[in-house]
Design an enzyme around this catalytic site. Sequence first.
Site, short mmCIF file in Angstrom:
data_model
loop_
_atom_site.label_atom_id
_atom_site.label_comp_id
_atom_site.label_asym_id
_atom_site.label_seq_id
_atom_site.Cartn_x
_atom_site.Cartn_y
_atom_site.Cartn_z
N LYS A 40 0.00 -6.11 -1.15
CA LYS A 40 -0.24 -6.68 -2.45
C LYS A 40 0.55 -5.97 -3.54
O LYS A 40 0.83 -6.53 -4.60
CB LYS A 40 -1.72 -6.54 -2.81
CG LYS A 40 -2.69 -7.25 -1.93
CD LYS A 40 -4.11 -6.95 -2.48
CE LYS A 40 -5.16 -7.31 -1.48
NZ LYS A 40 -6.49 -6.84 -1.96
N GLY A 41 0.90 -4.73 -3.32
CA GLY A 41 1.42 -3.86 -4.38
C GLY A 41 2.62 -4.38 -5.16
O GLY A 41 2.82 -4.01 -6.31
N GLU B 182 9.72 -3.98 -2.48
CA GLU B 182 8.59 -3.05 -2.31
C GLU B 182 8.22 -2.41 -3.66
O GLU B 182 9.09 -2.24 -4.52
CB GLU B 182 8.98 -1.92 -1.34
CG GLU B 182 8.40 -2.06 0.05
CD GLU B 182 6.90 -1.85 0.13
OE1 GLU B 182 6.18 -2.04 -0.87
OE2 GLU B 182 6.42 -1.50 1.22
N ASP B 183 6.96 -2.04 -3.80
CA ASP B 183 6.53 -1.34 -5.00
C ASP B 183 6.96 0.12 -4.95
O ASP B 183 7.48 0.67 -5.91
CB ASP B 183 5.01 -1.45 -5.19
CG ASP B 183 4.22 -1.10 -3.93
OD1 ASP B 183 4.83 -0.77 -2.89
OD2 ASP B 183 2.97 -1.14 -3.98
N ASP C 220 7.02 5.78 -0.13
CA ASP C 220 6.34 7.08 -0.18
C ASP C 220 6.74 7.87 1.06
O ASP C 220 7.77 8.54 1.07
CB ASP C 220 4.84 6.79 -0.27
CG ASP C 220 3.97 8.02 -0.47
OD1 ASP C 220 4.47 9.02 -0.98
OD2 ASP C 220 2.78 7.97 -0.13
N LYS D 292 9.30 8.22 -3.82
CA LYS D 292 8.76 9.58 -3.90
C LYS D 292 9.41 10.39 -2.80
O LYS D 292 8.80 10.57 -1.73
CB LYS D 292 7.25 9.53 -3.62
CG LYS D 292 6.35 9.54 -4.83
CD LYS D 292 4.92 9.79 -4.37
CE LYS D 292 4.02 8.66 -4.72
NZ LYS D 292 2.65 8.80 -4.18
N PHE E 190 0.17 10.54 -7.38
CA PHE E 190 -0.35 9.24 -6.99
C PHE E 190 -0.38 8.35 -8.23
O PHE E 190 -1.08 8.66 -9.21
CB PHE E 190 -1.73 9.35 -6.36
CG PHE E 190 -2.11 8.09 -5.65
CD1 PHE E 190 -1.67 7.84 -4.36
CD2 PHE E 190 -2.85 7.10 -6.29
CE1 PHE E 190 -1.97 6.65 -3.71
CE2 PHE E 190 -3.16 5.91 -5.66
CZ PHE E 190 -2.73 5.69 -4.37
N VAL E 191 0.38 7.27 -8.20
CA VAL E 191 0.54 6.43 -9.40
C VAL E 191 -0.17 5.09 -9.23
O VAL E 191 -0.35 4.60 -8.11
CB VAL E 191 2.03 6.21 -9.74
CG1 VAL E 191 2.68 7.50 -10.20
CG2 VAL E 191 2.80 5.62 -8.55
N ASP F 257 -2.28 0.19 -6.77
CA ASP F 257 -3.73 0.39 -6.89
C ASP F 257 -4.19 1.76 -6.43
O ASP F 257 -3.47 2.48 -5.72
CB ASP F 257 -4.48 -0.65 -6.04
CG ASP F 257 -4.42 -0.30 -4.55
OD1 ASP F 257 -3.30 -0.06 -4.04
OD2 ASP F 257 -5.48 -0.23 -3.91
N ARG G 19 -4.42 -2.43 -10.60
CA ARG G 19 -3.22 -3.24 -10.34
C ARG G 19 -2.78 -4.00 -11.59
O ARG G 19 -1.62 -4.32 -11.76
CB ARG G 19 -3.48 -4.26 -9.23
CG ARG G 19 -3.66 -3.67 -7.84
CD ARG G 19 -3.54 -4.78 -6.79
NE ARG G 19 -4.09 -4.39 -5.50
CZ ARG G 19 -3.42 -3.72 -4.57
NH1 ARG G 19 -2.19 -3.35 -4.77
NH2 ARG G 19 -4.00 -3.44 -3.42
#
Length: 178
Positions: free
Chosen positions: A41-42, A98-99, A102, A130, A151-152, A158, A164
């Site tokens: 969902k990101g 992609e959001d 990581d 990241k 952590f953002v 989310d 979100r």
Amino acid sequence: MAERLVTLLSAEQIGERVRELGQKITKDYQDRFLVLVIVLKGSFVFGADLARAIDLRDCRIDFLGTRSYGEGTSSSGVVQITHDLSRPIDGQDVLIVEDIVDTGLTIAHLLDLLRTRKPRSVRICSLLHKPARAKVEVKIDYLGFTIEDRFVVGYGLDFAERFRNLPFIGVVECDGTR
Ligand code: IMP
């Protein structure tokens, strides 16, 4: 628990960078038929803004649902597909949207999966990276911002399904988070 949101990237900063990415992608895919694969969902907010910043008529949009996080903040390494593409991608030029990259495990898995479907090309566009947490090396062809190991949340991202809807990207500061 008391929470404070500290802005890391403002809506204006994000908007400007998304426009730049859109222009670059428009130029690179000028004579191609582009398939944008927005990872849910990101990436739903980033994907929607990026799609409108890409000035191509020959473009279609599809969605891939994934789940790699539970309610926590570190990757399990197990990527579950919750929603598959609606059409085949064989012979097509695919751009995965992609959001955040990581550990890189999710995108590496998605690349492997999509390559089995024989697209003509697959590239990656990620809003955030990241690098401090990378577990596998992934080439990000179009990158918005490199960020530190925080952590953002916001702009689609989310924490336990919250935040979100924020128009900016921020860090949640409260007792008990890292
Ligand atoms: P990776 O597999 O560790 O690269 O994680 C990829 C996915 O984890 C992203 O698509 C996000 O959904 C989630 N994720 C990673 N870092 C963050 C973060 O800082 N905030 C929110 N979600 C994150």
